[in-house]
Motif scaffolding. Structure first.
Motif, PDB file in Angstrom:
ATOM      1  N   GLU A  43       0.923  -1.215  -0.101  1.00  0.00           N
ATOM      2  CA  GLU A  43       0.023   0.089   0.023  1.00  0.00           C
ATOM      3  C   GLU A  43       0.779   1.213   0.170  1.00  0.00           C
ATOM      4  O   GLU A  43       0.651   2.079  -0.859  1.00  0.00           O
ATOM      5  N   CYS A 102       2.150   1.786  -3.301  1.00  0.00           N
ATOM      6  CA  CYS A 102       1.310   2.188  -4.244  1.00  0.00           C
ATOM      7  C   CYS A 102       0.925   3.681  -4.055  1.00  0.00           C
ATOM      8  O   CYS A 102       0.663   4.526  -5.047  1.00  0.00           O
ATOM      9  N   GLN A 103       0.901   4.218  -2.664  1.00  0.00           N
ATOM     10  CA  GLN A 103       0.309   5.558  -2.210  1.00  0.00           C
ATOM     11  C   GLN A 103       1.599   6.244  -2.959  1.00  0.00           C
ATOM     12  O   GLN A 103       1.323   7.282  -3.414  1.00  0.00           O
ATOM     13  N   TRP A 119       3.394   6.071  -5.317  1.00  0.00           N
ATOM     14  CA  TRP A 119       3.064   5.945  -6.918  1.00  0.00           C
ATOM     15  C   TRP A 119       1.950   6.722  -7.317  1.00  0.00           C
ATOM     16  O   TRP A 119       2.140   7.679  -8.216  1.00  0.00           O
ATOM     17  N   ARG A 120       0.893   6.882  -6.524  1.00  0.00           N
ATOM     18  CA  ARG A 120      -0.335   7.583  -6.770  1.00  0.00           C
ATOM     19  C   ARG A 120       0.109   9.099  -6.576  1.00  0.00           C
ATOM     20  O   ARG A 120      -0.203  10.016  -7.365  1.00  0.00           O
ATOM     21  N   GLU A 121       1.017   9.429  -5.435  1.00  0.00           N
ATOM     22  CA  GLU A 121       1.434  10.840  -5.348  1.00  0.00           C
ATOM     23  C   GLU A 121       2.148  11.190  -6.405  1.00  0.00           C
ATOM     24  O   GLU A 121       1.819  12.406  -6.793  1.00  0.00           O
ATOM     25  N   SER A 134       2.194  10.195  -9.394  1.00  0.00           N
ATOM     26  CA  SER A 134       1.568  10.264 -10.700  1.00  0.00           C
ATOM     27  C   SER A 134       0.541  11.519 -10.641  1.00  0.00           C
ATOM     28  O   SER A 134       0.261  12.034 -11.707  1.00  0.00           O
ATOM     29  N   SER A 135       0.347  11.878  -9.426  1.00  0.00           N
ATOM     30  CA  SER A 135      -0.975  13.056  -9.439  1.00  0.00           C
ATOM     31  C   SER A 135      -0.076  14.520  -9.496  1.00  0.00           C
ATOM     32  O   SER A 135      -0.667  15.390  -9.113  1.00  0.00           O
ATOM     33  N   SER A 159     -10.046  -3.718  -9.961  1.00  0.00           N
ATOM     34  CA  SER A 159      -8.944  -4.386  -9.514  1.00  0.00           C
ATOM     35  C   SER A 159      -9.352  -5.330  -8.181  1.00  0.00           C
ATOM     36  O   SER A 159      -8.382  -6.299  -8.046  1.00  0.00           O
TER      37      SER A 159
END
Ligand SMILES: Cc1cc2nc3c(=O)[nH]c(=O)nc-3n(C[C@H](O)[C@H](O)[C@H](O)COP(=O)(O)OP(=O)(O)OC[C@H]3O[C@@H](n4cnc5c(N)ncnc54)[C@H](O)[C@@H]3O)c2cc1C
Ligand code: SF4
Ligand code: SF4
Ligand code: SF4
Ligand code: SF4
Lengths: 660, 318
Positions: free
Chosen positions: A648, A651-652, A654-656, A658-659, B241
């Motif tokens: 998680e 992924c977090q 990665w999300r940060e 990409s945004s 997902s």
């Protein structure tokens, strides 16, 4: 949760390719992190003090150290935070050295990866719980398997240290390979003269229980509390009665039995005592050759034995022993020389092995120390030694060096010149290896004082010519082909693992390398430990080694056992698997998969069957958790939830990113 | 004697020592069979045997552990039993197996994709065709066109384990090559397309877990990790997902165990071709470990053992 992050530079080991300071700065932004800093050497005393201080000042309840491999320093830092008053399991290491700074040169990419590794470690600690070790009693007896010189040394040191020792040896006598040798390099002192007294000490020590002619049937339990079943093979002679007088050997009519001690260069009788200095000095019957067994009638030994010790009806016996630690010292084997076709080994009687030659040289051997040619019994005037016969040969899948051959070839060459002064001796070698004290000088002596001719090159072929043999090979120093006519060829056959080494390893649950040699826990820092706690290694079972090294390891393993047994109770690691009985469906796949048999079936009061982890046996490997379909079995401090939290966190990130 | 008579005869003789025998009976319409629990000799008459007997009755067995029952098994179904035996989930001495040499069962969705059966009046089964009477007339469909995909590559028409066999041993008659055909088609797609393919297919999943409940080897059932909050692998969120994750879980828990019986796909109300995922993994397991699930009761599934080195994997050949 209040987490502190400590990022280490490890000098330039980490900071050279990772911006440690930036990692610490980024860590400050992670959830739960209330303090983060970087330091030159976190494991140093001031580095550890800084952690201790920060725990107090910032009221931390979890700590992440981003540094090297947990294998090195996890325990160091656990103790640090424990001193600061935290539960020592509220800790996690992010390996930003072996997993990061050492494997790439791109500083930006490395720094980025280090930040992510720390982010994951923080997410994991945030899900840590306090763990507490439990304690259990230790049975202060030790089992030593294999009574070569390494095992004997280990047994003696343990016994002298006050421990009860059970010494199990496959052969009928203790002594191992060293009992077969004539002299030993580099001092050329008589092997049995220095080994004999040690054997007697072992035989007479009141704390050592000898089980020769025995093998390990199975082993269960865990460090501090092993149960070992020992198979005492039938000797067909009541050793309680046998005095080793040898009358039976004189009268036995079956005189063509294979003589293991003499490596087949002579025969022995079906009932025999393997060598005069054997301990215990007791007779055994080899049923493969005994007429009572092969033909169903004979009984001569039973008639001549003055003590009535012969018992043809004897059967194997299984004896159980309880011990707290195990030292494995099962030594090595030698390559079957028939695998070496190009040398005509096995086909030509005058091509023999080094260990056979050792028996020819030995004054208590079958030729009383006279070197003779096996084909006609004549004294050889020229002897050729071939080193690395099967060792360092990738084509035979044996790329390793057998360690002691260069040295024993020099020894045997010197002894040959001593025994037969008008002989000529050649040694074909790849290169000589003589790194220990006095070794290089010893080889020089062979060359300079004894005139042994060293030819650098591989032998390509050996073939007979009349009564002699021709050895053909390359002399790579001169760049020419050489052919040497000789009376005798001695092959330094490769040292292999002991016969059935793998089977024993499976019983002991220790690992072995692709050649069957046992794996030490760390090649440098834990050379006699294995990854199974309570099991230690000594001697050539871990890899070919000479007598001084084997003896050194015997003592080292003994000292490990003595220090293990210096406490009355052992701590069990709480980072083990645990079954949530509510979720368990009782399929017991975990039990099938566990390599340590740590899981048993348990019946709950309502009749439902569930898996149950035996705390002291579980090694925390986590295999069971990967097979449990319902997620009922969890590894403490490495639970599914923690793994998910780590993913998680990634992924977090990665999300940060990409945004934006 | 016809197969059905032999079955009835066998059940008749064994019934007394058993709690019940599981077979099939005619279902709620002419195209459906239903599982039948034969408890008294009077129930035996309701037993049927034809290509509509699609259910793998072995799915009932794990929940019946500890009770003595009889069961009717086709060749493919018998592999589930073998697998369950291997894993210790059922006991051989507790079950009596009536084996049936089988030439194939139909895939109802294949029929439904050809004709509208909502108003069908009758169905008759020929040796090589299914004849369905609908208001528009009589539709005759060649049997091979509507057989379950697994049947078209069936290698085990005769059960591998049984106490009584109704009929003669039937040698395999179908080609093996077609088994992994549809898998290979997907393997050839590049990663992005493959992901897109599966996201498209799996997006239909409503997470009803019918596939799991039908699978004879999904032993956790109500304790399924997909529905657990601790550990919490999946949330209740309805995104693709989570659906993909569910299918990864399901497929991996069946790795080296799935016998390709097809119950999961048959049970799926959304017609998702999930058996393809199983086949892909079965193929990998076969290539990696040389192992086929549910063939030999003495085997151990390759992922349920620990070996320092796998004999079939050359780890050190780099
Ligand atoms: C020809 C030759 C000459 C050599 N000369 C010299 C020399 O001059 N100087 C020198 O330093 N070194 C020499 N060596 C090397 C020397 O033999 C070894 O260093 C030494 O024997 C190692 O001792 P060890 O106790 O580790 O193994 P070993 O001597 O092999 O003893 C192992 C013992 O374990 C027993 N065993 C094996 N498996 C089991 C089992 N499963 N259960 C119970 N018991 C078991 C064996 O029977 C054996 O008694 C020579 C080697 C050879 C081949
Ligand atoms: S594998 Fe999981 S569910 Fe099965 S017995 Fe072990 S803990 Fe229980
Ligand atoms: S973690 Fe599981 S598999 Fe590993 S030793 Fe413990 S119980 Fe056995
Ligand atoms: S996963 Fe599907 S095909 Fe495989 S055994 Fe389960 S129900 Fe049958
Ligand atoms: S049966 Fe179909 S819809 Fe239901 S969970 Fe399985 S794949 Fe999804």
């Amino acid at each position: 949760m209040r987490i502190g992050v400590f990022v280490c530079h490890c000098g330039t080991n980490i900071d050279g390719t990772v911006d440690s300071h930036q990692v610490a700065e980024e860590a400050k932004k992670f959830p739960h992190v209330v303090y983060a800093t970087d330091y030159l050497y976190t494991c140093s005393e001031p580095g550890q003090q800084e952690i201790q201080q920060a725990v107090g000042e910032h009221d931390l309840d979890g700590v992440v150290v981003a540094a090297c491999s947990p294998r090195m320093h996890e325990n160091t830092f656990r103790r640090t935070i424990e001193r600061a008053g935290l539960n020592r399991y509220m800790f996690e290491m992010a390996n930003i050295r072996e997993h990061c700074s050492w494997i790439g040169e791109d500083r930006e990419a490395n720094t980025h990866k280090a930040i992510e590794l720390v982010r994951m470690a923080v997410a994991k600690v945030a899900n840590h719980v306090h763990l507490h070790p439990s304690y259990f009693e230790v049975n202060k007896r030790v089992l030593v398997i294999g009574a070569g010189v390494a095992g004997m040394q280990a047994a003696l040191d343990c016994a002298d240290g006050g421990l009860d020792v059970v010494l199990v040896e496959k052969k009928s006598s203790i002594g191992g390979r060293m009992a077969q040798l004539d002299k030993t390099f580099p001092t050329v002192d008589c092997s049995i003269c220095i080994l004999g007294p040690k054997m007697v000490d072992v035989g007479q020590h009141e704390k050592i229980k000898l089980c020769t002619y025995s093998e390990i049937e199975d082993i269960s339990g865990y460090v501090g509390n092993y149960t070992v079943n020992i198979r005492r093979k039938a000797t067909y002679v009541d050793w309680g009665k046998c005095t080793g007088c040898g009358l039976c050997m004189e009268k036995c009519p079956s005189k063509k039995a294979y003589d293991y001690h003499n490596e087949g260069i002579a025969d022995t009788t079906a009932i025999n005592i393997s060598f005069p200095q054997a301990i215990p000095k007791k007779a055994t019957i080899d049923p493969e050759y005994c007429r009572q067994f092969t033909k169903g009638k004979c009984g001569v030994c039973a008639k001549v034995c003055p003590l009535g010790a012969i018992d043809y009806e004897m059967e194997d016996e299984i004896v159980a022993e309880e011990v707290g630690a195990i030292i494995v010292a099962t030594g090595y084997g030698l390559l079957n020389m028939e695998e070496l076709g190009e040398y005509g080994a096995g086909r030509y009687p005058d091509v023999i092995t080094g260990i056979q030659y050792e028996r020819f040289l030995n004054a208590s051997g079958p030729t009383q120390g006279h070197v003779v040619r096996p084909s006609d019994g004549e004294e050889p005037k020229r002897v050729v030694f071939i080193s690395c016969a099967g060792s360092r040969d990738a084509s035979l899948d044996r790329p390793y060096c057998s360690n002691f051959c260069c040295m024993y070839i020099a020894k045997q060459a010197i002894l040959t010149r001593d025994h037969i002064p008008d002989s000529e001796v050649y040694v074909f070698y790849m290169d000589t290896r003589s790194p220990s004290k006095g070794y290089e000088e010893f080889i020089r002596r062979a060359q300079e004082e004894y005139g042994v001719q060293y030819v650098r090159g591989r032998v390509s072929r050996i073939y007979p010519k009349g009564k002699r043999m021709v050895v053909r090979g390359a002399d790579t120093l001169l760049g020419t082909q050489v052919e040497v006519e000789t009376d005798l060829v001695v092959l330094a056959t490769a040292a292999t693992c002991a016969p059935e080494a793998e089977e024993l390893a499976e019983k002991l649950r220790i690992s072995y390398d692709e050649y069957g040699f046992y794996m030490e826990s760390h090649p440098k820092l834990r050379p006699v430990e294995t990854n199974t706690s309570g099991v230690f290694l000594a001697g050539a079972c871990q890899g070919p080694k000479d007598i001084p090294a084997a003896v050194g390891q015997g003592s080292a393993a003994a000292s490990k056992v003595l220090s293990l047994f210096s406490k009355d109770q052992l701590e069990s690691d709480p980072q083990i698997a645990q079954v949530m009985e509510l979720r368990c469906v009782g399929c017991l796949k975990c039990a099938d998969t566990c390599p340590f048999q740590a899981i048993e079936e348990k019946e709950l009061p309502d009749g439902r069957v569930v898996g149950h982890v035996i705390e002291t046996v579980c090694q925390g490997c986590g295999l069971c958790t990967s097979i449990c379909p319902s997620g009922a079995i969890q590894l403490q401090q490495c639970t599914d939830n923690q793994l998910i939290a780590e993913v998680e966190a990634l992924c977090q990130a990665w999300r940060e990113r990409s945004s934006g | 004697m016809a197969i059905l008579d032999k079955l009835k005869d066998g059940v008749q003789r064994e019934l007394e020592g058993l709690e019940f025998v599981i077979g099939w009976e005619q279902g709620y319409d002419p195209l459906h069979a239903s599982p039948l629990f034969i408890r008294t000799p009077g129930d035996i008459d309701r037993l049927i045997w034809n290509p509509l007997c699609v259910h793998n009755l072995a799915s009932y067995l794990p929940s019946l552990k500890g009770r003595r029952v009889g069961i009717l098994l086709k060749g493919c179904d018998s592999r589930s039993v073998i697998q369950l035996l291997q894993e210790g989930l059922i006991k051989r001495e507790e079950i009596v197996i009536f084996g049936i040499p089988c030439r194939g069962v139909v895939d109802l969705s294949k029929i439904k994709s050809r004709i509208d059966t909502s108003q069908m009046r009758a169905v008759s089964l020929m040796d090589d065709a299914v004849v369905i009477e609908i208001p528009q007339g009589r539709e005759e469909i060649p049997l091979d066109d509507v057989l379950a995909t697994k049947c078209l590559s069936c290698q085990y028409p005769t059960p591998l384990i049984y106490d009584h066999l109704a009929g003669e041993v039937l040698p395999p008659q179908r080609p093996t090559e077609v088994l992994y055909k549809e898998v290979e088609v997907i393997e050839e797609l590049d990663v992005q397309d493959r992901l897109a393919h599966w996201e498209r297919e799996l997006d239909r999943c409503i997470r009803c877990y019918a596939c799991r409940n039908a699978c004879p080897l999904c032993v956790c059932q109500d304790y399924c990790a997909a529905e657990s909050r601790n550990p919490r692998w999946l949330s209740q969120r309805a995104g693709v997902s989570e659906k993909v994750m569910w299918h990864i879980m399901h497929a991996l828990h069946l790795a080296g165990r799935c016998t390709d019986c097809g119950e999961c796909e048959r049970a799926c109300p959304m017609d998702i071709p999930i058996q393809r995922i199983r086949r892909k993994i079965n193929k990998e397991i076969k290539e990696l470990f040389g192992y086929e699930a549910g063939v030999n009761p003495e085997d151990t599934p390759p992922l349920y053992t620990f070996k320092v080195e796998e004999p079939t994997i050359q780890e050190r050949e780099w």
